[in-house]
Design a protein around this motif. Sequence first.
Motif, PDB file in Angstrom:
ATOM      1  N   LEU A 163       0.856  -1.187   0.000  1.00  0.00           N
ATOM      2  CA  LEU A 163       0.000   0.000   0.000  1.00  0.00           C
ATOM      3  C   LEU A 163       0.890   1.233   0.000  1.00  0.00           C
ATOM      4  N   ILE A 164       2.041   1.069   0.624  1.00  0.00           N
ATOM      5  CA  ILE A 164       3.074   2.098   0.635  1.00  0.00           C
ATOM      6  C   ILE A 164       4.359   1.439   0.167  1.00  0.00           C
ATOM      7  N   LYS A 165       5.372   2.238  -0.111  1.00  0.00           N
ATOM      8  CA  LYS A 165       6.667   1.673  -0.479  1.00  0.00           C
ATOM      9  C   LYS A 165       7.342   1.114   0.769  1.00  0.00           C
ATOM     10  N   VAL A 166       7.668  -0.164   0.734  1.00  0.00           N
ATOM     11  CA  VAL A 166       8.304  -0.838   1.862  1.00  0.00           C
ATOM     12  C   VAL A 166       9.745  -1.152   1.481  1.00  0.00           C
ATOM     13  N   PRO A 167      10.720  -0.654   2.254  1.00  0.00           N
ATOM     14  CA  PRO A 167      12.112  -0.988   1.942  1.00  0.00           C
ATOM     15  C   PRO A 167      12.405  -2.444   2.310  1.00  0.00           C
ATOM     16  N   ILE A 168      13.100  -3.141   1.411  1.00  0.00           N
ATOM     17  CA  ILE A 168      13.510  -4.514   1.701  1.00  0.00           C
ATOM     18  C   ILE A 168      15.016  -4.642   1.525  1.00  0.00           C
ATOM     19  N   HIS A 169      15.563  -5.604   2.237  1.00  0.00           N
ATOM     20  CA  HIS A 169      17.006  -5.862   2.207  1.00  0.00           C
ATOM     21  C   HIS A 169      17.178  -7.378   2.182  1.00  0.00           C
ATOM     22  N   ILE A 170      17.900  -7.877   1.190  1.00  0.00           N
ATOM     23  CA  ILE A 170      18.129  -9.314   1.051  1.00  0.00           C
ATOM     24  C   ILE A 170      19.618  -9.550   0.846  1.00  0.00           C
ATOM     25  N   GLU A 171      20.146 -10.540   1.549  1.00  0.00           N
ATOM     26  CA  GLU A 171      21.533 -10.959   1.358  1.00  0.00           C
ATOM     27  C   GLU A 171      21.548 -12.447   1.061  1.00  0.00           C
ATOM     28  N   CYS A 172      22.296 -12.829   0.044  1.00  0.00           N
ATOM     29  CA  CYS A 172      22.432 -14.239  -0.300  1.00  0.00           C
ATOM     30  C   CYS A 172      23.864 -14.539  -0.718  1.00  0.00           C
ATOM     31  N   VAL A 173      24.150 -15.811  -0.756  1.00  0.00           N
ATOM     32  CA  VAL A 173      25.450 -16.295  -1.206  1.00  0.00           C
ATOM     33  C   VAL A 173      25.221 -17.111  -2.469  1.00  0.00           C
ATOM     34  N   LEU A 174      26.011 -16.842  -3.492  1.00  0.00           N
ATOM     35  CA  LEU A 174      25.942 -17.604  -4.736  1.00  0.00           C
ATOM     36  C   LEU A 174      26.936 -18.754  -4.663  1.00  0.00           C
ATOM     37  N   ASN A 175      26.485 -19.943  -4.983  1.00  0.00           N
ATOM     38  CA  ASN A 175      27.351 -21.123  -5.018  1.00  0.00           C
ATOM     39  C   ASN A 175      27.228 -21.794  -6.372  1.00  0.00           C
ATOM     40  N   ILE A 176      28.341 -22.311  -6.841  1.00  0.00           N
ATOM     41  CA  ILE A 176      28.326 -23.106  -8.063  1.00  0.00           C
ATOM     42  C   ILE A 176      28.602 -24.542  -7.637  1.00  0.00           C
ATOM     43  N   ARG A 177      27.636 -25.423  -7.938  1.00  0.00           N
ATOM     44  CA  ARG A 177      27.735 -26.819  -7.530  1.00  0.00           C
ATOM     45  C   ARG A 177      28.027 -27.671  -8.755  1.00  0.00           C
ATOM     46  N   GLU A 178      28.972 -28.579  -8.601  1.00  0.00           N
ATOM     47  CA  GLU A 178      29.352 -29.513  -9.666  1.00  0.00           C
ATOM     48  C   GLU A 178      29.741 -28.794 -10.954  1.00  0.00           C
ATOM     49  N   GLU A 179      30.232 -27.568 -10.824  1.00  0.00           N
ATOM     50  CA  GLU A 179      30.655 -26.749 -11.963  1.00  0.00           C
ATOM     51  C   GLU A 179      29.548 -26.561 -12.999  1.00  0.00           C
ATOM     52  N   ARG A 180      28.272 -26.758 -12.606  1.00  0.00           N
ATOM     53  CA  ARG A 180      27.176 -26.643 -13.566  1.00  0.00           C
ATOM     54  C   ARG A 180      25.960 -25.921 -13.033  1.00  0.00           C
ATOM     55  N   PHE A 181      25.722 -25.980 -11.718  1.00  0.00           N
ATOM     56  CA  PHE A 181      24.487 -25.455 -11.155  1.00  0.00           C
ATOM     57  C   PHE A 181      24.760 -24.221 -10.309  1.00  0.00           C
ATOM     58  N   LEU A 182      23.995 -23.187 -10.536  1.00  0.00           N
ATOM     59  CA  LEU A 182      24.106 -21.955  -9.764  1.00  0.00           C
ATOM     60  C   LEU A 182      23.033 -21.969  -8.682  1.00  0.00           C
ATOM     61  N   GLU A 183      23.460 -21.874  -7.439  1.00  0.00           N
ATOM     62  CA  GLU A 183      22.531 -21.878  -6.309  1.00  0.00           C
ATOM     63  C   GLU A 183      22.586 -20.537  -5.607  1.00  0.00           C
ATOM     64  N   LEU A 184      21.452 -20.070  -5.182  1.00  0.00           N
ATOM     65  CA  LEU A 184      21.321 -18.819  -4.449  1.00  0.00           C
ATOM     66  C   LEU A 184      20.833 -19.174  -3.052  1.00  0.00           C
ATOM     67  N   ASN A 185      21.703 -19.019  -2.048  1.00  0.00           N
ATOM     68  CA  ASN A 185      21.361 -19.371  -0.669  1.00  0.00           C
ATOM     69  C   ASN A 185      21.076 -18.103   0.123  1.00  0.00           C
ATOM     70  N   LEU A 186      19.840 -17.992   0.586  1.00  0.00           N
ATOM     71  CA  LEU A 186      19.401 -16.818   1.336  1.00  0.00           C
ATOM     72  C   LEU A 186      20.051 -16.790   2.710  1.00  0.00           C
ATOM     73  N   ARG A 187      20.637 -15.655   3.082  1.00  0.00           N
ATOM     74  CA  ARG A 187      21.258 -15.485   4.390  1.00  0.00           C
ATOM     75  C   ARG A 187      20.442 -14.541   5.274  1.00  0.00           C
ATOM     76  N   GLU A 188      19.827 -13.523   4.656  1.00  0.00           N
ATOM     77  CA  GLU A 188      19.093 -12.531   5.438  1.00  0.00           C
ATOM     78  C   GLU A 188      18.032 -11.885   4.548  1.00  0.00           C
ATOM     79  N   ALA A 189      16.868 -11.644   5.128  1.00  0.00           N
ATOM     80  CA  ALA A 189      15.800 -10.930   4.425  1.00  0.00           C
ATOM     81  C   ALA A 189      15.055 -10.078   5.436  1.00  0.00           C
ATOM     82  N   LYS A 190      14.933  -8.790   5.129  1.00  0.00           N
ATOM     83  CA  LYS A 190      14.263  -7.860   6.040  1.00  0.00           C
ATOM     84  C   LYS A 190      13.338  -6.938   5.252  1.00  0.00           C
ATOM     85  N   ALA A 191      12.221  -6.580   5.894  1.00  0.00           N
ATOM     86  CA  ALA A 191      11.323  -5.554   5.372  1.00  0.00           C
ATOM     87  C   ALA A 191      11.021  -4.624   6.532  1.00  0.00           C
ATOM     88  N   LEU A 192      11.181  -3.338   6.285  1.00  0.00           N
ATOM     89  CA  LEU A 192      11.023  -2.339   7.356  1.00  0.00           C
ATOM     90  C   LEU A 192      11.900  -2.680   8.551  1.00  0.00           C
TER      91      LEU A 192
END
Length: 129
Positions: free
Chosen positions: A91-120
């Motif tokens: 309804l209003i603009k809500v600030p969000i903050h997300i931190e993740c780590v990118l991992n490459i598994r088996e030299e073929r797969f890109l994984e995004l692992n969430l470390r932190e997520a915040k809103a307001l």
Amino acid sequence: MGRVQIERAEVLLTGLLTPPGLRIARFHISGEGLRPGSKGLEGEAPLPFRATLTAEGLTDFLSTKRLGGLEDARIKFLDERLVLDATKRILIKVPIHIECVLNIREERFLELNLREAKALGAGIRNLAE
């Protein structure tokens, strides 16, 4: 007449803009034992490649596409983390903050692992996963 064979091929592309609008700063692909095929060069195995994305390229992509309804997206890389700060209009603009780590598994797969997520400023990790 003999067959065309290529001992080794290397291609370096810079500033590659993909159809969805993501700019890849550098794209390097190489391979050995290649031969012309019906769909381009073919080899015995998948060709290894390396793609380099920049925070600016990712920010431009998110700003243009407004994925997930995100606005004012800003991406930066800190150590091994990808950090996204943006706003989402509910309804209003809500600030969000997300931190993740990118991992490459088996030299073929890109994984995004969430470390932190915040809103307001409050944790919303369970909602974001």
